[in-house]
Design a protein around this motif. Sequence first.
Motif, PDB file in Angstrom:
ATOM      1  N   PHE A 139     -61.717   5.709 -61.368  1.00  0.00           N
ATOM      2  CA  PHE A 139     -62.557   6.643 -60.609  1.00  0.00           C
ATOM      3  C   PHE A 139     -62.490   8.043 -61.204  1.00  0.00           C
ATOM      4  CE2 PHE A 139     -62.988   9.883 -57.279  1.00  0.00           C
ATOM      5  CZ  PHE A 139     -64.313   9.667 -56.960  1.00  0.00           C
ATOM      6  N   ARG A 140     -61.296   8.488 -61.572  1.00  0.00           N
ATOM      7  CA  ARG A 140     -61.164   9.815 -62.170  1.00  0.00           C
ATOM      8  C   ARG A 140     -61.960   9.913 -63.477  1.00  0.00           C
ATOM      9  NH1 ARG A 140     -56.265   9.518 -59.743  1.00  0.00           N
ATOM     10  NH2 ARG A 140     -55.219   8.450 -61.468  1.00  0.00           N
ATOM     11  N   THR A 141     -61.883   8.852 -64.282  1.00  0.00           N
ATOM     12  CA  THR A 141     -62.644   8.834 -65.532  1.00  0.00           C
ATOM     13  C   THR A 141     -64.146   8.866 -65.253  1.00  0.00           C
ATOM     14  OG1 THR A 141     -60.872   7.525 -66.520  1.00  0.00           O
ATOM     15  CG2 THR A 141     -62.949   7.616 -67.722  1.00  0.00           C
ATOM     16  N   LYS A 181     -70.665   9.954 -57.262  1.00  0.00           N
ATOM     17  CA  LYS A 181     -69.236  10.180 -57.017  1.00  0.00           C
ATOM     18  C   LYS A 181     -68.901   9.954 -55.555  1.00  0.00           C
ATOM     19  CE  LYS A 181     -68.744  14.317 -58.720  1.00  0.00           C
ATOM     20  NZ  LYS A 181     -68.119  15.578 -59.124  1.00  0.00           N
ATOM     21  N   SER A 182     -69.764  10.408 -54.674  1.00  0.00           N
ATOM     22  CA  SER A 182     -69.546  10.242 -53.243  1.00  0.00           C
ATOM     23  C   SER A 182     -69.532   8.765 -52.850  1.00  0.00           C
ATOM     24  CB  SER A 182     -70.633  10.980 -52.466  1.00  0.00           C
ATOM     25  OG  SER A 182     -70.488  10.766 -51.088  1.00  0.00           O
ATOM     26  N   ARG A 183     -70.460   8.012 -53.385  1.00  0.00           N
ATOM     27  CA  ARG A 183     -70.540   6.587 -53.071  1.00  0.00           C
ATOM     28  C   ARG A 183     -69.337   5.830 -53.614  1.00  0.00           C
ATOM     29  NH1 ARG A 183     -77.002   5.458 -54.128  1.00  0.00           N
ATOM     30  NH2 ARG A 183     -77.724   6.563 -52.280  1.00  0.00           N
ATOM     31  N   LEU A 184     -68.905   6.193 -54.827  1.00  0.00           N
ATOM     32  CA  LEU A 184     -67.730   5.535 -55.401  1.00  0.00           C
ATOM     33  C   LEU A 184     -66.480   5.861 -54.600  1.00  0.00           C
ATOM     34  CD1 LEU A 184     -68.317   5.964 -59.241  1.00  0.00           C
ATOM     35  CD2 LEU A 184     -68.432   3.850 -57.921  1.00  0.00           C
ATOM     36  N   SER A 185     -66.338   7.120 -54.201  1.00  0.00           N
ATOM     37  CA  SER A 185     -65.147   7.497 -53.448  1.00  0.00           C
ATOM     38  C   SER A 185     -65.146   6.839 -52.071  1.00  0.00           C
ATOM     39  CB  SER A 185     -65.026   9.009 -53.334  1.00  0.00           C
ATOM     40  OG  SER A 185     -65.679   9.520 -52.227  1.00  0.00           O
ATOM     41  N   ALA A 186     -66.328   6.642 -51.489  1.00  0.00           N
ATOM     42  CA  ALA A 186     -66.411   5.945 -50.198  1.00  0.00           C
ATOM     43  C   ALA A 186     -65.967   4.491 -50.355  1.00  0.00           C
ATOM     44  CB  ALA A 186     -67.841   6.010 -49.662  1.00  0.00           C
ATOM     45  N   ARG A 187     -66.364   3.867 -51.470  1.00  0.00           N
ATOM     46  CA  ARG A 187     -65.924   2.494 -51.746  1.00  0.00           C
ATOM     47  C   ARG A 187     -64.408   2.433 -51.900  1.00  0.00           C
ATOM     48  NH1 ARG A 187     -69.483  -1.294 -54.633  1.00  0.00           N
ATOM     49  NH2 ARG A 187     -71.451  -1.195 -53.526  1.00  0.00           N
ATOM     50  N   VAL A 207     -62.154  -1.947 -57.767  1.00  0.00           N
ATOM     51  CA  VAL A 207     -62.118  -1.931 -56.299  1.00  0.00           C
ATOM     52  C   VAL A 207     -62.084  -3.360 -55.763  1.00  0.00           C
ATOM     53  CG1 VAL A 207     -63.496  -1.418 -54.242  1.00  0.00           C
ATOM     54  CG2 VAL A 207     -63.190   0.323 -55.990  1.00  0.00           C
ATOM     55  N   GLU A 208     -62.921  -4.235 -56.341  1.00  0.00           N
ATOM     56  CA  GLU A 208     -62.956  -5.628 -55.904  1.00  0.00           C
ATOM     57  C   GLU A 208     -61.651  -6.347 -56.234  1.00  0.00           C
ATOM     58  OE1 GLU A 208     -66.392  -7.350 -57.684  1.00  0.00           O
ATOM     59  OE2 GLU A 208     -67.780  -6.103 -56.538  1.00  0.00           O
ATOM     60  N   GLY A 209     -61.031  -5.972 -57.357  1.00  0.00           N
ATOM     61  CA  GLY A 209     -59.764  -6.584 -57.761  1.00  0.00           C
ATOM     62  C   GLY A 209     -58.614  -6.191 -56.863  1.00  0.00           C
ATOM     63  N   GLY A 210     -58.697  -5.019 -56.261  1.00  0.00           N
ATOM     64  CA  GLY A 210     -57.672  -4.590 -55.319  1.00  0.00           C
ATOM     65  C   GLY A 210     -56.515  -3.833 -55.953  1.00  0.00           C
ATOM     66  N   LYS A 225     -62.173   4.520 -50.637  1.00  0.00           N
ATOM     67  CA  LYS A 225     -61.567   4.781 -49.338  1.00  0.00           C
ATOM     68  C   LYS A 225     -61.624   3.551 -48.439  1.00  0.00           C
ATOM     69  CE  LYS A 225     -61.683   8.238 -45.665  1.00  0.00           C
ATOM     70  NZ  LYS A 225     -62.384   9.388 -45.120  1.00  0.00           N
ATOM     71  N   ALA A 226     -62.762   2.866 -48.442  1.00  0.00           N
ATOM     72  CA  ALA A 226     -62.912   1.647 -47.642  1.00  0.00           C
ATOM     73  C   ALA A 226     -61.978   0.558 -48.127  1.00  0.00           C
ATOM     74  CB  ALA A 226     -64.358   1.179 -47.679  1.00  0.00           C
ATOM     75  N   ALA A 227     -61.825   0.455 -49.443  1.00  0.00           N
ATOM     76  CA  ALA A 227     -60.950  -0.574 -50.002  1.00  0.00           C
ATOM     77  C   ALA A 227     -59.487  -0.291 -49.665  1.00  0.00           C
ATOM     78  CB  ALA A 227     -61.127  -0.643 -51.514  1.00  0.00           C
TER      79      ALA A 227
END
Length: 90
Positions: free
Chosen positions: A51-53, A76-82, A39-42, A84-86
Motif C-alpha cells: 500500500f505504501r508503494t 488511495k482512499s479506496r485502497l486504504s478502506a480495503r 489484502v485477499e491473502g491476509g 482497514k476492512a481486511a
Amino acid sequence: MPNTKSAKKRLRQSLERRARNRAVKSSLKTQIKKVLTAVEGGDAAATGDEFRTAAKKLDQAAAKRVIHRNKAARLKSRLSARLKAAKQTA
C-alpha cells in the motif's frame, strides 16, 4: 504526417510522452493489483508495504500529471478502506 520541422518535433515529443505515460499507468495498475492480492491473502505486513508503494506511485503520477490528483486521492482512499476492512475482519 507532419510537414514542417516543428510539427515533426511535436510528433516525436508526443510519442515519447505517450510511451512514458503508458509505462507509468501500467506500473500503477500492477501495483494496485499487488495491494488487492495482498489484502485477499491476509498478510498484514506485505499489505502495508504494498500500500505504501502504491500510494507513493500514485502521488508521483499525479505530480507528473499522468493522472489527475483527485483520481490519485480516490484510489488511495479506496485502497486504504480495503486495508482497514481486511484488518477488522482478521
